[in-house]
Enzyme design. Structure first.
Site, mmCIF file in Angstrom:
data_model
loop_
_atom_site.group_PDB
_atom_site.id
_atom_site.type_symbol
_atom_site.label_atom_id
_atom_site.label_comp_id
_atom_site.label_asym_id
_atom_site.label_seq_id
_atom_site.Cartn_x
_atom_site.Cartn_y
_atom_site.Cartn_z
ATOM 1 N N GLY A 201 0.693 -1.011 0.070
ATOM 2 C CA GLY A 201 0.236 -0.052 0.160
ATOM 3 C C GLY A 201 0.916 1.176 -0.124
ATOM 4 O O GLY A 201 2.170 1.336 0.259
ATOM 5 N N CYS A 202 0.382 2.331 -0.201
ATOM 6 C CA CYS A 202 1.167 3.566 -0.425
ATOM 7 C C CYS A 202 1.392 4.120 1.033
ATOM 8 O O CYS A 202 2.532 4.303 1.145
ATOM 9 C CB CYS A 202 0.253 4.793 -1.162
ATOM 10 S SG CYS A 202 -1.544 4.843 -0.707
ATOM 11 N N TYR A 203 0.681 4.286 1.879
ATOM 12 C CA TYR A 203 0.919 4.578 3.209
ATOM 13 C C TYR A 203 2.033 3.811 3.853
ATOM 14 O O TYR A 203 3.058 4.261 4.302
ATOM 15 C CB TYR A 203 -0.273 4.765 4.183
ATOM 16 C CG TYR A 203 -1.173 5.694 3.995
ATOM 17 C CD1 TYR A 203 -0.714 7.194 4.118
ATOM 18 C CD2 TYR A 203 -2.430 5.505 3.704
ATOM 19 C CE1 TYR A 203 -1.497 8.417 3.992
ATOM 20 C CE2 TYR A 203 -3.489 6.769 3.685
ATOM 21 C CZ TYR A 203 -2.832 8.182 3.768
ATOM 22 O OH TYR A 203 -3.854 8.988 3.929
#
Length: 398
Positions: A201-203
């Site tokens: 995921g990005c986070y």
């Protein structure tokens, strides 16, 4: 994959070795040629792919979303990957240019419904489908395909944890055992041998890249980890949602998923593996009134006797030979505008006013290093290509 495809890759790997050079800061650079576009039909696409020397035929599942369109944009300049299949159930029969006018110059096959997809002319797949829909689809794909899944469906090692956080049972537990988590700079060797990679995921990408080396070196405590993260609205996806309307998002900051954001178990999984101990974080994400960009501001407690200088040195050692993770000069603050449109992660560490604590700032483009760019980086590794191939887009500014 055919022997012709493999020999093409071997030839180009030798060419890359011969053309390798170094920049003034010691980072490796590679000279690359331009790419011709692919034709409209699957049959012509395959023929053109082989004729142009593109050894790997690519399928993009979910091409009408933000991550799918970003894959298409990045592949336009990839010398070895050519798109021969694109799916989009709600946009079936349409061209990519009619859905995304900025891609109108790309001469690609029309999108088809997933049920009508023909994988006989595909070697590798980027799966850009929504969370919760991917397990059954990937389970049904030919076993010969290399797969990078951009959803969250294979990121969590424990299937019970997936059910807890995503509210439904895992429907491909055997595949979950096979899946490799695709944080490229940390798990590169495992990715090389993988058939199925779960793209992070990005986070979690912005958080794990700075914290994993520090936890592995026992320089920060596993307690009191506080993460204040902010994302551009594209991180919420392309679906029509009232909360994402311009008037709802503009001129303000929107906190969401407080204490229960679905990226929490993914973050804690990676940090716990690095620390060889259970790590629990306090994580709060926010949507910002911008299209792209992501920043994680991370507050950590240093272990006894450790200084800011020690943290900086460890990050420098961890990433000095990495193409896409850049530790800035001391005192320089990373900004999202300086990574926009690129696969770079900029980071730095600063002393907190509270003794014994430090502040880490990490920024990426959430659609590139936080999704499609890292996915392409992973497939490059899986195919034995230089992992920066097709990814040296410089950030857009202003």
């Amino acid at each position: 994959m055919s022997s012709a495809h493999l020999s093409s890759i071997r030839f180009d790997r030798e060419w890359f070795r011969k053309s390798e050079t170094k920049s003034s800061n010691g980072r490796k650079l590679h000279i690359r040629g331009s790419v011709t576009s692919s034709p409209q039909s699957v049959q012509f696409a395959e023929a053109k792919t082989e004729k142009s020397g593109k050894a790997v035929r690519i399928g993009v599942l979910g091409a009408s979303g933000y991550t799918g369109s970003e894959i298409v944009r990045l592949l336009a300049n990839h010398p070895h990957f050519g798109i021969t299949l694109m799916t989009a159930d709600r946009k079936a029969g349409q061209s990519i240019g009619s859905v995304f006018p900025h891609l109108i110059t790309q001469d690609l096959p029309d999108m088809v419904a997933i049920k009508d997809a023909n994988f006989s002319n595909v070697d590798a797949v980027f799966c850009c489908l929504p969370h919760g829909t991917t397990q059954d689809i990937i389970k049904a794909l030919p076993k010969s395909l290399k797969i990078v899944d951009l959803s969250a469906d294979f990121r969590l090692q424990e299937i019970a944890e997936y059910e807890e956080w995503y509210g439904q049972p895992h429907r491909a537990p055997d595949l979950q055992k096979e899946a490799v988590y695709g944080l490229t700079e940390i798990l590169r060797e495992e990715i090389k041998a993988a058939r199925l990679v779960a793209n992070p995921g990005c986070y979690p990408t912005t958080i794990q890249l700075p914290l994993v080396p520090l936890l592995k070196a026992n320089l920060i405590e596993t307690r009191n980890l506080i993460i204040d993260a902010k994302s551009g609205v594209s991180g919420a996806g392309r679906g029509a949602k009232e909360a994402n309307l311009y008037t709802e998002i503009a001129e303000g900051i929107h906190s969401y998923g407080i204490t229960r954001h679905r990226h929490v178990p993914e973050i804690e999984q990676g940090l716990s593996d690095a620390a060889h101990a259970k790590v629990t974080v306090s994580f709060t994400p926010h949507l910002m009134p911008m299209s792209r960009g992501m920043q994680s501001t991370i507050y950590v407690e240093m272990t006894p006797g450790v200084t800011i200088e020690d943290l900086y040195k460890q990050l420098k050692i961890a990433y000095e030979d990495e193409e896409f993770v850049i530790l800035l000069e001391k005192g320089v603050v990373p900004h999202t505008r300086n990574v926009r449109g690129s696969n770079y992660c900029l980071l730095n560490v600063f002393p907190d006013r509270i003794p014994g604590r430090a502040i880490i700032v990490s920024v990426i483009d959430n659609l590139v290093k936080g999704a499609s760019g890292q996915a392409l980086q992973n497939l490059n590794v899986m195919m034995g290509l230089p992992e920066n191939t097709g990814l040296l887009y410089q950030p857009l500014f202003p």
